[in-house]
Scaffold this motif. Sequence first.
Motif, PDB file in Angstrom:
ATOM      1  N   ARG A 281       6.637  -1.349  -8.811  1.00 19.20           N
ATOM      2  CA  ARG A 281       8.102  -1.305  -8.176  1.00 19.20           C
ATOM      3  C   ARG A 281       7.826  -2.506  -6.847  1.00 19.20           C
ATOM      4  O   ARG A 281       8.279  -3.258  -6.098  1.00 19.20           O
ATOM      5  N   LEU A 284       5.987  -5.858  -6.506  1.00 18.34           N
ATOM      6  CA  LEU A 284       8.075  -6.497  -6.824  1.00 18.34           C
ATOM      7  C   LEU A 284       7.932  -7.273  -5.436  1.00 18.34           C
ATOM      8  O   LEU A 284       8.478  -7.823  -4.905  1.00 18.34           O
ATOM      9  N   ASP A 285       8.152  -5.802  -4.107  1.00 20.95           N
ATOM     10  CA  ASP A 285       9.200  -5.462  -3.312  1.00 20.95           C
ATOM     11  C   ASP A 285       8.367  -6.725  -2.148  1.00 20.95           C
ATOM     12  O   ASP A 285       8.806  -6.610  -0.767  1.00 20.95           O
ATOM     13  N   ARG A 319      13.698  -6.663 -11.085  1.00 21.25           N
ATOM     14  CA  ARG A 319      12.329  -7.291 -10.329  1.00 21.25           C
ATOM     15  C   ARG A 319      12.040  -8.090 -11.018  1.00 21.25           C
ATOM     16  O   ARG A 319      11.066  -9.787 -10.206  1.00 21.25           O
ATOM     17  N   ARG A 322      14.069 -10.950 -11.623  1.00 21.57           N
ATOM     18  CA  ARG A 322      14.615 -11.535 -10.101  1.00 21.57           C
ATOM     19  C   ARG A 322      12.891 -12.892  -9.877  1.00 21.57           C
ATOM     20  O   ARG A 322      13.446 -13.846  -9.656  1.00 21.57           O
ATOM     21  N   PRO A 329      11.413 -11.229  -2.780  1.00 14.78           N
ATOM     22  CA  PRO A 329      11.883 -10.229  -2.719  1.00 14.78           C
ATOM     23  C   PRO A 329      13.956  -9.793  -1.952  1.00 14.78           C
ATOM     24  O   PRO A 329      13.496 -10.706  -1.064  1.00 14.78           O
ATOM     25  N   GLN A 333      14.655  -4.857  -1.022  1.00 13.51           N
ATOM     26  CA  GLN A 333      14.082  -4.265  -1.727  1.00 13.51           C
ATOM     27  C   GLN A 333      13.258  -4.875  -0.235  1.00 13.51           C
ATOM     28  O   GLN A 333      12.243  -3.570  -0.337  1.00 13.51           O
TER      29      GLN A 333
END
Length: 386
Positions: A281, A284-285, A319, A322, A329, A333
């Motif tokens: 996570r 990805l952020d 995520r 997205r 992001p 995020q």
Amino acid sequence: MRLSLPREAPPASITVVVPCYRYGHYLRRIVDSVLEQHDVHARVIIVDDASPDDSADVARAIAAEDDRVTLLAHEKNKGHIATYNDGFGLVETEFVTLVSADDLVAPGALGRATRLMTAHPGVGVVYGPVIDFVGDDTPTGEYRWGRETWSVWGGHEWFATLTRRGRNRILSPEAVMRTAAMREVGPYNAALPHSGDLEYWLRTAARWDVGRVNGRAQAYYRVHGANMHLEHFDATAEDLRQRELAFAAIAGRDLPAPLDGPREHRRARMALAREALLDARRRLDRGADSESVRPLVEFAVEIVPGIRATGAARAVDRRVRRADAGLSPSRAQRALEFAYSQVDRVRWKGRNVLGIGNVAKHLAPTPAHRSATTIIAASAAQEERR
């Protein structure tokens, strides 16, 4: 319960095993950092693993200058696990520590650790704060965080803390062992070349209590290249997998009651799976693509299949969708990742102050000392010097 610490004790005898492979240019500094410790009787065993450079010649010259230094030179390369074990096999002193040739022992560290174990015969290993440094920028002076205090945990509770968190709390150069504990625990596991230290500390805590020196640096740890962990706590799927192998190995051993190997292994797997999803996570952020986090997600599902149904897994899935849609992001995020990065820095500093605990607990000793937490003293003082 806070106790004043004994400052005077007969100097203990300790051997520092220094494994070396192509690190001859660091040897004099590590040996000096050991032999300059005036409150212990220190010896050094350098184990050169058939280095192709002049490392063995440097070690031989150092040993010729001081009879407290011994060289064991492998004729053929055996690898680092065999190097550790061969060095341990030559130890004759009451205490022992293993310090890589590129790391350093902090001033006074060996005396502090051995005094703790002398005062508390049930403690088999002592660790403490570590200072990171890069390249040849060797730390100087004494690093302090408030008063010097001691913490002592029942080994079983310390063991359970590691399985609940899935992380190793000892880097290695700061760990000092009672030689009797080292003999009882046995050699490093050759089947775990990448996580043998984690399994070794778990084995130790299964049978011995664990101590920590607070408020003083115990070792200087050289950071190489990609190991710049002060920025964030990125895991990799391979790192997580190696840790899982260590927990699996310890779960398969005959552990003393009340430790239950399969139960602790399940806890560790859950902790590792959660860590994998959290790291996915966070990547990805920061703008990573979905392919880069796929190994982390696959690892989490592999060791805990039911984790797909959790909120953590769903957050990663959102995520991923997205990212696959080509979207950057969101502001939320990025804000969340910034908050995590600040927590990382606080957590790293907090680890140096408190060790494995988030807060200090003060409990009276109980007869079941192997499963009860006995905090002799824990320092929560503000960091005075970094």
